[in-house]
Structure formats: structure tokens, C-alpha cells
Design a protein around this motif. Structure first.
Motif, PDB file in Angstrom:
ATOM      1  N   VAL A  80       0.853  -1.180   0.000  1.00 42.74           N
ATOM      2  CA  VAL A  80       0.000   0.000   0.000  1.00 42.74           C
ATOM      3  C   VAL A  80       0.895   1.239   0.000  1.00 42.74           C
ATOM      4  CG1 VAL A  80      -1.839   1.265   1.175  1.00 42.74           C
ATOM      5  CG2 VAL A  80      -1.769  -1.244   1.287  1.00 42.74           C
ATOM      6  N   ALA A  81       0.727   2.098  -1.004  1.00 36.82           N
ATOM      7  CA  ALA A  81       1.499   3.339  -1.060  1.00 36.82           C
ATOM      8  C   ALA A  81       0.941   4.325  -0.034  1.00 36.82           C
ATOM      9  CB  ALA A  81       1.431   3.939  -2.464  1.00 36.82           C
ATOM     10  N   PHE A  82       1.852   4.993   0.674  1.00 32.27           N
ATOM     11  CA  PHE A  82       1.427   5.951   1.697  1.00 32.27           C
ATOM     12  C   PHE A  82       0.968   7.252   1.040  1.00 32.27           C
ATOM     13  CE2 PHE A  82       2.167   9.572   4.429  1.00 32.27           C
ATOM     14  CZ  PHE A  82       1.599   9.175   5.632  1.00 32.27           C
ATOM     15  N   THR A  83      -0.208   7.725   1.435  1.00 32.16           N
ATOM     16  CA  THR A  83      -0.693   9.046   1.044  1.00 32.16           C
ATOM     17  C   THR A  83      -1.387   9.655   2.253  1.00 32.16           C
ATOM     18  OG1 THR A  83      -2.895   8.317   0.302  1.00 32.16           O
ATOM     19  CG2 THR A  83      -1.108   8.248  -1.322  1.00 32.16           C
ATOM     20  N   SER A  84      -1.520  10.969   2.241  1.00 33.00           N
ATOM     21  CA  SER A  84      -2.185  11.639   3.356  1.00 33.00           C
ATOM     22  C   SER A  84      -3.655  11.241   3.433  1.00 33.00           C
ATOM     23  CB  SER A  84      -2.050  13.158   3.207  1.00 33.00           C
ATOM     24  OG  SER A  84      -2.573  13.587   1.949  1.00 33.00           O
ATOM     25  N   ASP A  85      -4.301  11.014   2.283  1.00 31.85           N
ATOM     26  CA  ASP A  85      -5.695  10.585   2.286  1.00 31.85           C
ATOM     27  C   ASP A  85      -5.834   9.204   2.916  1.00 31.85           C
ATOM     28  OD1 ASP A  85      -6.545  12.918   1.097  1.00 31.85           O
ATOM     29  OD2 ASP A  85      -6.419  12.118  -0.947  1.00 31.85           O
ATOM     30  N   ARG A  86      -4.936   8.294   2.567  1.00 30.35           N
ATOM     31  CA  ARG A  86      -5.015   6.950   3.131  1.00 30.35           C
ATOM     32  C   ARG A  86      -4.677   6.934   4.611  1.00 30.35           C
ATOM     33  NH1 ARG A  86      -2.239   3.497  -1.854  1.00 30.35           N
ATOM     34  NH2 ARG A  86      -4.119   3.450  -3.177  1.00 30.35           N
ATOM     35  N   GLU A  87      -3.849   7.841   5.044  1.00 32.90           N
ATOM     36  CA  GLU A  87      -3.479   7.875   6.462  1.00 32.90           C
ATOM     37  C   GLU A  87      -4.689   8.167   7.347  1.00 32.90           C
ATOM     38  OE1 GLU A  87       0.165   9.677   9.166  1.00 32.90           O
ATOM     39  OE2 GLU A  87      -0.700  10.903   7.569  1.00 32.90           O
ATOM     40  N   ARG A  88      -5.714   8.772   6.773  1.00 35.16           N
ATOM     41  CA  ARG A  88      -6.911   9.062   7.556  1.00 35.16           C
ATOM     42  C   ARG A  88      -7.756   7.825   7.818  1.00 35.16           C
ATOM     43  NH1 ARG A  88      -6.852  14.143   4.575  1.00 35.16           N
ATOM     44  NH2 ARG A  88      -8.112  13.249   2.886  1.00 35.16           N
ATOM     45  N   ILE A  89      -7.596   6.792   6.997  1.00 39.39           N
ATOM     46  CA  ILE A  89      -8.415   5.591   7.178  1.00 39.39           C
ATOM     47  C   ILE A  89      -7.594   4.335   7.464  1.00 39.39           C
ATOM     48  CG2 ILE A  89     -10.364   6.433   5.831  1.00 39.39           C
ATOM     49  CD1 ILE A  89      -9.279   5.007   3.407  1.00 39.39           C
ATOM     50  N   PHE A  90      -6.271   4.398   7.251  1.00 44.11           N
ATOM     51  CA  PHE A  90      -5.401   3.257   7.523  1.00 44.11           C
ATOM     52  C   PHE A  90      -4.244   3.702   8.414  1.00 44.11           C
ATOM     53  CE2 PHE A  90      -6.682   2.323   2.939  1.00 44.11           C
ATOM     54  CZ  PHE A  90      -7.764   1.543   3.313  1.00 44.11           C
ATOM     55  N   SER A  91      -3.603   2.724   9.062  1.00 49.24           N
ATOM     56  CA  SER A  91      -2.374   2.979   9.812  1.00 49.24           C
ATOM     57  C   SER A  91      -1.227   2.234   9.142  1.00 49.24           C
ATOM     58  CB  SER A  91      -2.513   2.515  11.263  1.00 49.24           C
ATOM     59  OG  SER A  91      -3.456   3.309  11.955  1.00 49.24           O
ATOM     60  N   PHE A  92      -0.035   2.839   9.175  1.00 49.25           N
ATOM     61  CA  PHE A  92       1.143   2.287   8.515  1.00 49.25           C
ATOM     62  C   PHE A  92       2.272   2.111   9.529  1.00 49.25           C
ATOM     63  CE2 PHE A  92      -1.313   4.569   5.391  1.00 49.25           C
ATOM     64  CZ  PHE A  92      -1.211   3.827   4.227  1.00 49.25           C
ATOM     65  N   HIS A  93       3.186   1.197   9.227  1.00 49.78           N
ATOM     66  CA  HIS A  93       4.403   1.100  10.031  1.00 49.78           C
ATOM     67  C   HIS A  93       5.400   2.140   9.543  1.00 49.78           C
ATOM     68  CE1 HIS A  93       6.261  -1.319   6.716  1.00 49.78           C
ATOM     69  NE2 HIS A  93       5.021  -1.713   6.549  1.00 49.78           N
ATOM     70  N   GLN A  94       6.603   2.166  10.132  1.00 49.15           N
ATOM     71  CA  GLN A  94       7.561   3.241   9.862  1.00 49.15           C
ATOM     72  C   GLN A  94       8.566   2.892   8.761  1.00 49.15           C
ATOM     73  OE1 GLN A  94       7.341   6.290  11.399  1.00 49.15           O
ATOM     74  NE2 GLN A  94       5.442   5.427  12.219  1.00 49.15           N
ATOM     75  N   GLU A  95       9.062   1.672   8.739  1.00 54.00           N
ATOM     76  CA  GLU A  95      10.123   1.270   7.809  1.00 54.00           C
ATOM     77  C   GLU A  95       9.515   0.828   6.479  1.00 54.00           C
ATOM     78  OE1 GLU A  95      14.093   0.722   6.648  1.00 54.00           O
ATOM     79  OE2 GLU A  95      13.336   1.516   8.549  1.00 54.00           O
ATOM     80  N   ALA A  96       9.798   1.562   5.419  1.00 54.03           N
ATOM     81  CA  ALA A  96       9.228   1.225   4.109  1.00 54.03           C
ATOM     82  C   ALA A  96       9.764  -0.116   3.619  1.00 54.03           C
ATOM     83  CB  ALA A  96       9.552   2.320   3.102  1.00 54.03           C
TER      84      ALA A  96
END
Length: 297
Positions: A80-96
């Protein structure tokens, strides 16, 4: 404590992790034999073995997997590519996990060499992807009138271009590099939207999964012999077959022919010089003999 005991059935059961699976070779895909495969899958399987997770894969299209993640029907979504829009509905880890970019691949004869060549062209994209959003914004910024054709997976995207239903196809560099020739397409110089790729979970859920992924991923990246690097080498590295353009091969043959003629001419000239030198030497010797003879008389 008066006593302590552990019943046989009280041992912790493996953590069940439901993972979305869609077709985006070589990063994540279901092989023709029905085996979950790809770089993200190899990384996840290595982490799952260390963490004692029981991974259950839930196949679907890209859009279906994202919807399931948003509804918490799955626990984890790879690639999953990180975007600001996706950050509102998903959570991501730190290390790409990986870095990627988007490239345009065109059908031969369409004349697509640059972004502006996409004017009035039909462009196939993966539906609900960052590629689609980024391309639409970029085309609008340049005032391009393009027809965007969304498809459920990259196989359908490339097939549409190959069959003439679209003039060009958009894909990430990983899928594109491995598949554009197979579909009879050409790679172009149109490259845009660099991004970083992660695993994602529903917003605020499963922080233990993200923490474990970060921990093991950092350890894998610090070891050149880890499953991470073995997987990248396995799925991305390929034998490169060099094919020279016809004009370059023709020029090479002409240059080699000219060189051969030059060497042959040099050889003949050298033989002629040597023969002339021997003739001059004989003439010179005869003159010296005649000179001594005249002096003796």
C-alpha cells in the motif's frame, strides 16, 4: 502463592492474521499454482514464522482488498502506497518495504514518447489506485484531454492496451518492467509519482502487527543475506539479453568491413614497401660494385 499450575489447554494459540491478496506481480500475487507469492509475501512469511502468526490470505481485486481493510474484514494489506488521504483511514508502520514509481507503457505506433503525446489518448489504469489519482491530477495540470479507463487489475490494464482498447497503460515500475514486452508494449520516458510502499492496517487497529513488522524489517535490511534481500533478488533480478538495434548492427558491420579493408591495404602496402626496399638495396649494391670496378680500372 499456595500453588500454581498450567493446564494443557491454556497455552497461547498462534495469532491469526487475515491478509489481503491481489495481483501485482512481483510484489504480491497468487501464482498459477494457487500459491501466495511475491516480495511482500516472502517478507510477511518470514515475520510470521518468527512471531508465530497464522496467516490466512483473502484474495480479491485491489479495490476489494482496500474495502475489506477499511471494514476490518482483514487485518493486514500488503503493498500500500502511503498518502495523506489513506493515512486518515489506515495505519502504517515506519520502515518502508520498497520504493516505487509510475511509468507509462504504450502500444507501438501510437507515438507516445512524452507526457504531451498523451493528448486525446485513451489511458488504462488500475482502478482506485494512487496511479490513477496522480495521473489525472498531472494531466489536468498540463491541460491534457485524456480518456482514463479504470480496470480491476494490471493484467487487464496491459491487455486493454495490447488489444487496442487503450493507447497506453500505466503501472508501477515493478509490474511494468516484467510484463510490458509480454504484451507487446513499449516503455516510454513518462515516469512520475515516486512513492514508498508499506503494509497497512485499519486505522488504530493491530499496533502489535505494525511494531513487529518494523522490528523484523529493520533487522532484515541490516543483513544482506536475509529473506528480504533474497526475495528482492529472486523476484526483481533477471537475466538481461542485450539486443542491438538494426542500425547499430549495420554500422558495426560497415566499421568492421572498413577495418578489415584497411588492415588488408596496410598488409599489401607493407609488402610493396618491403619489395621496393629490396630492389633499391640490390640496385645500391650493384652501384657500389660498379663504382669499385671503375676505380680499379
Amino acid at each position: 502463592l499456595l500453588f500454581s499450575w498450567v493446564s494443557p489447554g491454556s497455552e497461547a494459540l498462534p495469532r491469526v492474521v487475515r491478509v489481503g491478496l491481489y495481483q501485482n506481480e512481483p510484489k504480491v500475487f497468487l501464482s498459477p499454482q494457487g500459491v501466495p507469492s511475491g516480495i511482500f509475501i516472502d517478507v510477511l512469511e518470514g515475520i510470521a514464522a518468527a512471531e508465530d502468526w497464522q496467516v490466512t490470505y483473502v484474495p480479491g481485486t485491489w479495490a476489494e482488498c482496500l474495502d475489506r481493510l477499511g471494514r476490518r474484514e482483514i487485518d493486514l494489506m500488503p503493498d500500500v502506497a502511503f498518502t495523506s488521504d489513506r493515512e486518515r483511514i489506515f495505519s502504517f508502520h515506519q520502515e518502508a518495504v520498497l520504493s516505487s514509481w509510475v511509468q507509462v507503457y504504450a502500444r507501438p505506433g501510437t507515438g507516445v514518447k512524452s507526457l504531451l503525446d498523451l493528448q486525446a489518448k485513451r489511458v488504462a489504469v488500475l482502478a482506485n489506485s494512487v496511479q490513477q489519482t496522480a495521473f489525472e491530477q498531472m494531466a489536468a495540470g498540463f491541460g491534457l484531454r485524456t480518456t482514463v479507463l479504470p480496470f480491476p487489475d494490471y493484467q487487464a490494464v496491459f491487455a486493454a492496451a495490447a488489444k487496442g482498447e487503450a493507447d497506453a497503460a500505466i503501472a508501477n515500475n515493478f509490474y511494468g518492467a516484467q510484463n510490458f514486452r509480454r504484451h507487446g508494449l513499449e516503455d516510454t520516458a513518462v515516469v512520475f509519482h515516486p512513492s514508498t510502499l508499506y503494509f497497512a492496517v485499519p486505522k488504530g487497529a493491530n499496533p502489535d502487527l505494525l511494531a513487529a513488522i518494523d522490528h523484523h524489517l529493520r533487522a532484515m535490511k541490516s543483513d544482506p543475506h536475509s529473506p528480504y534481500y533474497r526475495s528482492v533478488k529472486r523476484w526483481i533480478s533477471e537475466e538481461v539479453h542485450l539486443r542491438l538495434p538494426d542500425w547499430l548492427r549495420t554500422m558495426g558491420m560497415l566499421v568492421l568491413g572498413g577495418l578489415a579493408l584497411s588492415l588488408a591495404g596496410s598488409f599489401v602496402l607493407n609488402r610493396q614497401v618491403q619489395a621496393r626496399t629490396r630492389d633499391l638495396k640490390r640496385s645500391n649494391d650493384q652501384l657500389r660494385i660498379m663504382d669499385r670496378t671503375l676505380r680499379a680500372t
